[in-house]
Each structure stands twice: as C-alpha cells, then as structure tokens.
Design a protein around this motif. Structure first.
Motif, PDB file in Angstrom:
ATOM      1  N   ASN A   1       6.500  -5.021 -16.528  1.00  0.00           N
ATOM      2  CA  ASN A   1       7.320  -6.003 -16.410  1.00  0.00           C
ATOM      3  C   ASN A   1       7.604  -6.585 -17.593  1.00  0.00           C
ATOM      4  N   ARG A   2       8.546  -7.421 -17.866  1.00  0.00           N
ATOM      5  CA  ARG A   2       8.689  -8.138 -19.148  1.00  0.00           C
ATOM      6  C   ARG A   2       7.797  -8.938 -19.817  1.00  0.00           C
ATOM      7  N   LEU A   3       6.727  -9.561 -19.106  1.00  0.00           N
ATOM      8  CA  LEU A   3       5.747 -10.081 -19.586  1.00  0.00           C
ATOM      9  C   LEU A   3       4.792  -9.235 -20.502  1.00  0.00           C
ATOM     10  N   GLU A   4       4.553  -8.098 -19.885  1.00  0.00           N
ATOM     11  CA  GLU A   4       3.802  -7.238 -20.488  1.00  0.00           C
ATOM     12  C   GLU A   4       4.129  -6.446 -21.705  1.00  0.00           C
ATOM     13  N   PHE A   5       5.406  -6.201 -21.595  1.00  0.00           N
ATOM     14  CA  PHE A   5       6.381  -5.717 -22.817  1.00  0.00           C
ATOM     15  C   PHE A   5       6.214  -6.556 -23.737  1.00  0.00           C
ATOM     16  N   ASP A   6       6.648  -7.788 -23.555  1.00  0.00           N
ATOM     17  CA  ASP A   6       6.659  -8.892 -24.492  1.00  0.00           C
ATOM     18  C   ASP A   6       5.384  -9.374 -25.254  1.00  0.00           C
ATOM     19  N   GLU A   7       4.320  -9.255 -24.464  1.00  0.00           N
ATOM     20  CA  GLU A   7       2.960  -9.310 -24.870  1.00  0.00           C
ATOM     21  C   GLU A   7       2.523  -8.471 -25.859  1.00  0.00           C
ATOM     22  N   HIS A   8       3.057  -7.140 -25.546  1.00  0.00           N
ATOM     23  CA  HIS A   8       2.803  -5.713 -26.578  1.00  0.00           C
ATOM     24  C   HIS A   8       3.512  -5.864 -27.883  1.00  0.00           C
ATOM     25  N   LEU A   9       4.849  -6.331 -27.602  1.00  0.00           N
ATOM     26  CA  LEU A   9       5.893  -6.292 -28.740  1.00  0.00           C
ATOM     27  C   LEU A   9       5.386  -7.397 -29.638  1.00  0.00           C
ATOM     28  N   PHE A  10       5.128  -8.343 -29.271  1.00  0.00           N
ATOM     29  CA  PHE A  10       5.117  -9.467 -30.383  1.00  0.00           C
ATOM     30  C   PHE A  10       3.483  -9.455 -30.727  1.00  0.00           C
TER      31      PHE A  10
ATOM     32  N   SER B   1      10.612 -13.841 -23.206  1.00  0.00           N
ATOM     33  CA  SER B   1       9.786 -14.472 -22.197  1.00  0.00           C
ATOM     34  C   SER B   1       9.425 -15.839 -22.685  1.00  0.00           C
ATOM     35  N   GLU B   2       9.476 -16.849 -21.808  1.00  0.00           N
ATOM     36  CA  GLU B   2       8.957 -18.403 -22.239  1.00  0.00           C
ATOM     37  C   GLU B   2       7.656 -18.239 -22.782  1.00  0.00           C
ATOM     38  N   LEU B   3       6.830 -17.486 -22.281  1.00  0.00           N
ATOM     39  CA  LEU B   3       5.515 -17.366 -23.010  1.00  0.00           C
ATOM     40  C   LEU B   3       5.418 -17.195 -24.512  1.00  0.00           C
ATOM     41  N   ALA B   4       6.463 -16.064 -24.745  1.00  0.00           N
ATOM     42  CA  ALA B   4       6.462 -15.731 -26.048  1.00  0.00           C
ATOM     43  C   ALA B   4       7.129 -16.666 -27.007  1.00  0.00           C
ATOM     44  N   VAL B   5       7.938 -17.279 -26.526  1.00  0.00           N
ATOM     45  CA  VAL B   5       8.718 -18.392 -27.176  1.00  0.00           C
ATOM     46  C   VAL B   5       8.007 -19.526 -27.683  1.00  0.00           C
ATOM     47  N   THR B   6       7.188 -20.210 -26.598  1.00  0.00           N
ATOM     48  CA  THR B   6       6.685 -21.408 -26.555  1.00  0.00           C
ATOM     49  C   THR B   6       5.290 -21.133 -27.608  1.00  0.00           C
ATOM     50  N   ALA B   7       4.909 -20.004 -27.763  1.00  0.00           N
ATOM     51  CA  ALA B   7       3.608 -19.581 -28.712  1.00  0.00           C
ATOM     52  C   ALA B   7       4.116 -19.414 -29.933  1.00  0.00           C
ATOM     53  N   ARG B   8       5.359 -19.649 -30.305  1.00  0.00           N
ATOM     54  CA  ARG B   8       5.910 -19.628 -31.621  1.00  0.00           C
ATOM     55  C   ARG B   8       6.884 -20.594 -31.813  1.00  0.00           C
ATOM     56  N   PRO B   9       6.468 -21.763 -31.691  1.00  0.00           N
ATOM     57  CA  PRO B   9       7.794 -22.887 -31.852  1.00  0.00           C
ATOM     58  C   PRO B   9       7.985 -23.014 -33.119  1.00  0.00           C
ATOM     59  N   GLY B  10       9.576 -22.949 -33.448  1.00  0.00           N
ATOM     60  CA  GLY B  10      10.121 -23.354 -34.701  1.00  0.00           C
ATOM     61  C   GLY B  10      10.070 -21.951 -35.459  1.00  0.00           C
ATOM     62  N   ARG B  11       9.630 -20.728 -35.050  1.00  0.00           N
ATOM     63  CA  ARG B  11       9.418 -19.763 -35.729  1.00  0.00           C
ATOM     64  C   ARG B  11      10.362 -18.491 -35.377  1.00  0.00           C
ATOM     65  N   MET B  12      11.465 -18.759 -34.371  1.00  0.00           N
ATOM     66  CA  MET B  12      12.001 -17.829 -33.874  1.00  0.00           C
ATOM     67  C   MET B  12      13.486 -18.171 -33.821  1.00  0.00           C
TER      68      MET B  12
ATOM     69  N   PHE C   1      17.609 -21.962 -33.218  1.00  0.00           N
ATOM     70  CA  PHE C   1      16.136 -21.834 -32.913  1.00  0.00           C
ATOM     71  C   PHE C   1      16.250 -21.261 -31.558  1.00  0.00           C
ATOM     72  N   VAL C   2      15.347 -20.229 -31.363  1.00  0.00           N
ATOM     73  CA  VAL C   2      14.991 -19.649 -29.861  1.00  0.00           C
ATOM     74  C   VAL C   2      14.108 -20.577 -29.089  1.00  0.00           C
ATOM     75  N   SER C   3      14.945 -21.019 -27.755  1.00  0.00           N
ATOM     76  CA  SER C   3      14.137 -21.607 -26.749  1.00  0.00           C
ATOM     77  C   SER C   3      14.111 -20.692 -25.730  1.00  0.00           C
ATOM     78  N   PRO C   4      13.337 -21.039 -24.481  1.00  0.00           N
ATOM     79  CA  PRO C   4      13.256 -20.336 -23.300  1.00  0.00           C
ATOM     80  C   PRO C   4      14.503 -20.180 -22.704  1.00  0.00           C
ATOM     81  N   GLU C   5      15.374 -20.929 -22.859  1.00  0.00           N
ATOM     82  CA  GLU C   5      16.830 -20.864 -22.191  1.00  0.00           C
ATOM     83  C   GLU C   5      17.577 -19.952 -23.129  1.00  0.00           C
TER      84      GLU C   5
END
Length: 232
Positions: free
Chosen positions: A68-77, A98-109, A143-147
């Motif tokens: 799924n997307r969450l597993e893909f993003d976890e590996h990619l990031f 994914s929201e998890l990947a974005v919120t883990a890197r606030p202001g860095r994407m 800046f990237v947000s979950p939306e």
C-alpha cells in the motif's frame, strides 16, 4: 565555523527539467547547495539519468513492490532520510505523499505546481485554466501539506493567457517561468531566510501576507504591491 552545505533531495517522476535547472545552478555556482540524491517512483524516469550524469545518487522505488501507499512511502522516505537532506523538493513527482510522511517532516518539503494556487489543483492545470477563461496563469512553489496542492504558498510566477493559446503553448510559457521561480525560492531557503511557522510562511522572520512574486526579468522574488496585490 562555516555552515554545512544546504542539502537538497529531489523527488521526480518524469523528465526532470526542474531537476536539471537545479543541477545547472549548483554546478554554475548560482545556488549554494548540494544535491544529495534524486528519488523516483518510476525506474525509467529520465530524471534519474540526469542525476547519474551529474554524479548524483539516483534511487528508484517501485510502488508495485509494496502492499500500500503507506508502506511505499515508509521505504521511499527512509531512503531519502539516509542522505540527510535539509529540504525535499517535489519536482514533477506525480504521487500523493502520505500524511504520515508529510507531518514527520514539517517545513522540509516543497512542491512546484503549474498553476496560481489555490486555483487549479491536481492534474491538467493548463486545460483547467483555459476552460475557466482566466486572464492569468502561472506556477506556484508551496510547502507540502497532507492536502493535495494545499500547503502554504511561498512564491508564484505569473503569465498572461494569450488569445489562441492551447495547452501546449500555455504549458511552454509557464515552464519558462517555473525554472527561475524554483531556483529563486531555493536561494532563499538555502540562505535560511524562509521558514514555515504553522501555516505561515516567514521571510526573514516576518510573515508573508501574500506569496512572493517572480519579477518580470526572472531575476528575483519580491513581495507584491500591498495596495494592489494580485488576485488569487
């Protein structure tokens, strides 16, 4: 002590023209940064070959290899994090993050999007602009947000929509402004002049009332006229 080089990781799915602009600016001494790695969801993406030619680590991660997307993003990031970037630039990256990947890197994407946000989010922005009959179109760095395409906008470049424009002519005109827009924004970020504070973009510690605007000569970013700011 000298400050460590500002490290940039790029996510790209396609040809990588914005990536090439970054590579050329760094090589020419016009952008004080180091390209730490290029990452793609498409192994055949030309952007990866541009990175290899420039001697930059190039990594492809296929979404179909994950459940799924969450597993893909976890590996990619995890791969992105391994090069220790100060900033992650989505430059023609065609997947939702994914929201998890974005919120883990606030202001860095950050992402560059071919429209004057908040107008025309998503795909086919030039067609959307033509169908809407707008007089101006352009590109935005935000800046990237979950939306989707919804994070705080940092800077924009504007172009006129001309009589007789089709998607191809309008896209070409916007692209000529995308590259300098992205590079001018990266200049400010590399000098640590831009920050994200909650939902506010700060320039030199002061909140921006409106996105910065690329000057007509493509040279710099400036705040808009406070009396007659552009329509959004």
């Amino acid at each position: 002590m000298d400050r460590a080089p500002f490290r940039i990781a790029v996510l790209a799915s396609g040809t990588g023209s914005n990536l090439q602009a970054i590579i050329d600016a760094i090589a020419g001494g016009h952008l004080p940064a180091q390209l730490a790695g290029v990452f793609s969801d498409r192994p055949a993406a030309p952007a990866l070959e541009r990175a290899r030619v420039a001697g930059v680590p190039a990594v492809a991660v296929r979404p179909r290899d994950f459940a799924n997307r969450l597993e893909f993003d976890e590996h990619l990031f995890s791969r992105v994090d391994s090069v220790h970037p100060d900033l992650i630039v989505c430059a023609g990256y065609m997947r939702l993050v994914s929201e998890l990947a974005v919120t883990a890197r606030p202001g860095r994407m950050i992402n560059i999007h071919p429209s004057l946000l908040p107008a025309f989010k998503g795909l086919h922005t030039h067609r959307q602009a033509l169908d809407a009959g707008v007089a101006e179109h352009g590109a935005s760095v935000h800046f990237v947000s979950p939306e989707l395409d919804g994070g705080p906008v940092i800077a924009q470049a504007r172009v006129l929509v001309l009589p007789g424009d089709d998607e191809a002519t309008l896209a070409a005109r916007v692209l000529r402004r995308e590259h300098p827009l992205l590079l001018a924004t990266l200049q400010l970020l590399a000098h640590r002049r831009l920050l994200l504070d909650g939902n506010r973009v700060l320039l030199d510690g002061q909140p921006l009332a409106h996105p910065l605007q690329l000057t007509d000569d493509n040279a710099t970013l400036q705040p808009p006229d406070p009396i007659n700011p552009p329509a959004y």
